[in-house]
Design an enzyme around this catalytic site. Sequence first.
Site, PDB file in Angstrom:
ATOM      1  N   HIS A 131      -2.009  -2.412  -1.672  1.00  0.00           N
ATOM      2  CA  HIS A 131      -1.547  -2.025  -2.705  1.00  0.00           C
ATOM      3  C   HIS A 131      -1.748  -3.464  -3.467  1.00  0.00           C
ATOM      4  O   HIS A 131      -1.334  -4.220  -3.276  1.00  0.00           O
ATOM      5  CB  HIS A 131      -0.188  -1.970  -2.369  1.00  0.00           C
ATOM      6  CG  HIS A 131       0.496  -1.310  -3.678  1.00  0.00           C
ATOM      7  ND1 HIS A 131       0.468   0.252  -4.279  1.00  0.00           N
ATOM      8  CD2 HIS A 131       1.106  -2.014  -4.941  1.00  0.00           C
ATOM      9  CE1 HIS A 131       1.960   0.290  -5.494  1.00  0.00           C
ATOM     10  NE2 HIS A 131       1.859  -1.410  -5.642  1.00  0.00           N
TER      11      HIS A 131
ATOM     12  N   GLY B 232       7.300   7.198   2.474  1.00  0.00           N
ATOM     13  CA  GLY B 232       7.548   7.056   2.015  1.00  0.00           C
ATOM     14  C   GLY B 232       6.615   6.854   0.974  1.00  0.00           C
ATOM     15  O   GLY B 232       5.272   6.655   1.143  1.00  0.00           O
TER      16      GLY B 232
ATOM     17  N   ASP C 123       4.537   3.637  -0.190  1.00  0.00           N
ATOM     18  CA  ASP C 123       4.359   1.664  -0.811  1.00  0.00           C
ATOM     19  C   ASP C 123       5.519   1.551   0.782  1.00  0.00           C
ATOM     20  O   ASP C 123       5.910  -0.010  -0.205  1.00  0.00           O
ATOM     21  CB  ASP C 123       4.226   1.723  -2.131  1.00  0.00           C
ATOM     22  CG  ASP C 123       3.185   2.316  -2.356  1.00  0.00           C
ATOM     23  OD1 ASP C 123       1.954   2.340  -1.819  1.00  0.00           O
ATOM     24  OD2 ASP C 123       3.059   1.916  -3.766  1.00  0.00           O
TER      25      ASP C 123
ATOM     26  N   ALA D 245      -8.422 -10.765  -4.259  1.00  0.00           N
ATOM     27  CA  ALA D 245      -8.050 -11.004  -3.382  1.00  0.00           C
ATOM     28  C   ALA D 245      -7.861 -10.043  -2.678  1.00  0.00           C
ATOM     29  O   ALA D 245      -7.725 -10.009  -1.283  1.00  0.00           O
ATOM     30  CB  ALA D 245      -5.728 -10.871  -3.611  1.00  0.00           C
TER      31      ALA D 245
HETATM   32  C1  GRF Z   1      -6.696  -0.629  -5.476  1.00  0.00           C
HETATM   33  O1  GRF Z   1      -5.818  -1.283  -6.269  1.00  0.00           O
HETATM   34  C2  GRF Z   1      -6.565  -0.176  -4.322  1.00  0.00           C
HETATM   35  O2  GRF Z   1      -4.908  -2.124  -3.941  1.00  0.00           O
HETATM   36  C3  GRF Z   1      -5.011   0.744  -4.835  1.00  0.00           C
HETATM   37  O3  GRF Z   1      -6.265   1.154  -5.513  1.00  0.00           O
HETATM   38  C4  GRF Z   1      -7.559   0.965  -5.362  1.00  0.00           C
HETATM   39  C5  GRF Z   1      -8.925   1.244  -5.098  1.00  0.00           C
HETATM   40  O4  GRF Z   1      -9.414   0.565  -5.174  1.00  0.00           O
HETATM   41  N1  GRF Z   1      -4.218   1.337  -3.856  1.00  0.00           N
HETATM   42  P1  GRF Z   1     -10.802   0.372  -4.279  1.00  0.00           P
HETATM   43  O5  GRF Z   1     -11.504   2.446  -5.018  1.00  0.00           O
HETATM   44  O6  GRF Z   1     -11.084   0.216  -3.705  1.00  0.00           O
HETATM   45  O7  GRF Z   1     -11.802  -0.624  -5.719  1.00  0.00           O
END
Ligand code: GRF
Length: 202
Positions: A109, A143, A145, A173
Site C-alpha cells: 500500500h 478489512g 488495508d 520505495a
Molecule cells: C502501487 O502503488 C501499490 O502500492 C498499490 O497499487 C499500485 C500498483 O502499481 N497497491 P503497479 O501496478 O505495481 O505498478
Amino acid sequence: MNKRIAVLLSGRGSNFAAIAAAVNAGLIPASIAVVVSNRAGAPGLDHARALGIETLVLPSPGITRADYDSALAAELQARSVDLVCLAGFMRLLSPSFVRPFAGRILNIHPSLLPAFPGLDAQKQAFEYGVRITGCTVHFVDEGLDSGPIVLQAAVPVLDTDTVESLSARILEAEHRAYPQAIALVLSGNYSIEGRRVLRPKQ
Ligand code: GRF
C-alpha cells in the site's frame, strides 16, 4: 521445496516486475507460478507473458463476490500456491478468499498505514500535508488495508513535490520493500504477536 508465488494485479504491474526481477536475481527463493488479473488489458499481463509466466484472466462482472473469490482461491489451490502477493489488485477480497489463504496473502500500500488507507493514498498524504509518507507491506485480513504490518519504508515529502513526483518516489520505495518483505515471509523467520510481526533476535 521451491515455494510458489501468485501475483494478483489489475494494471501497470511495476511491483510485479520488481518481484519477478528479485526472483530472477535469486533474492526471493521461489518461483512465480501464475499472474492473475481481473482485467484482460492489464499491462502487467504482457510483462508476465514476456517472461514466460502463466497468466490467468478472471473477469468479475456478473459474478457475486463470494463466487468470484471462491473461483480465484480454487485456481490458486490447483497451482499449489504458497503465497499470494497483491500488487495493484483493485478488488477487495472477501472471506471466501482470505480464509483459505489466511496468513499467506501480502499487499503493498502506498502510504505508512494506518494513515491513508484506501484509494489515492499518495494524494491523500500530499493534501493532508504530512512531511513523511511511504509504503507498507502487510498481511491481508478481511478489512481494508488492515492486516499486520511486515515492513514499511519512509519517503519524505518535499516542498517541491507534486502528487506525481511524490508517487514516483514512493513507487521506487515499493519496488525495494516488496521483494524484501516477500523474502522474509517465505523464510518463515518471523512470529506474529497480536498485530506485531517480529523477527527473531539474531
Ligand atoms: C502501487 O502503488 C501499490 O502500492 C498499490 O497499487 C499500485 C500498483 O502499481 N497497491 P503497479 O501496478 O505495481 O505498478
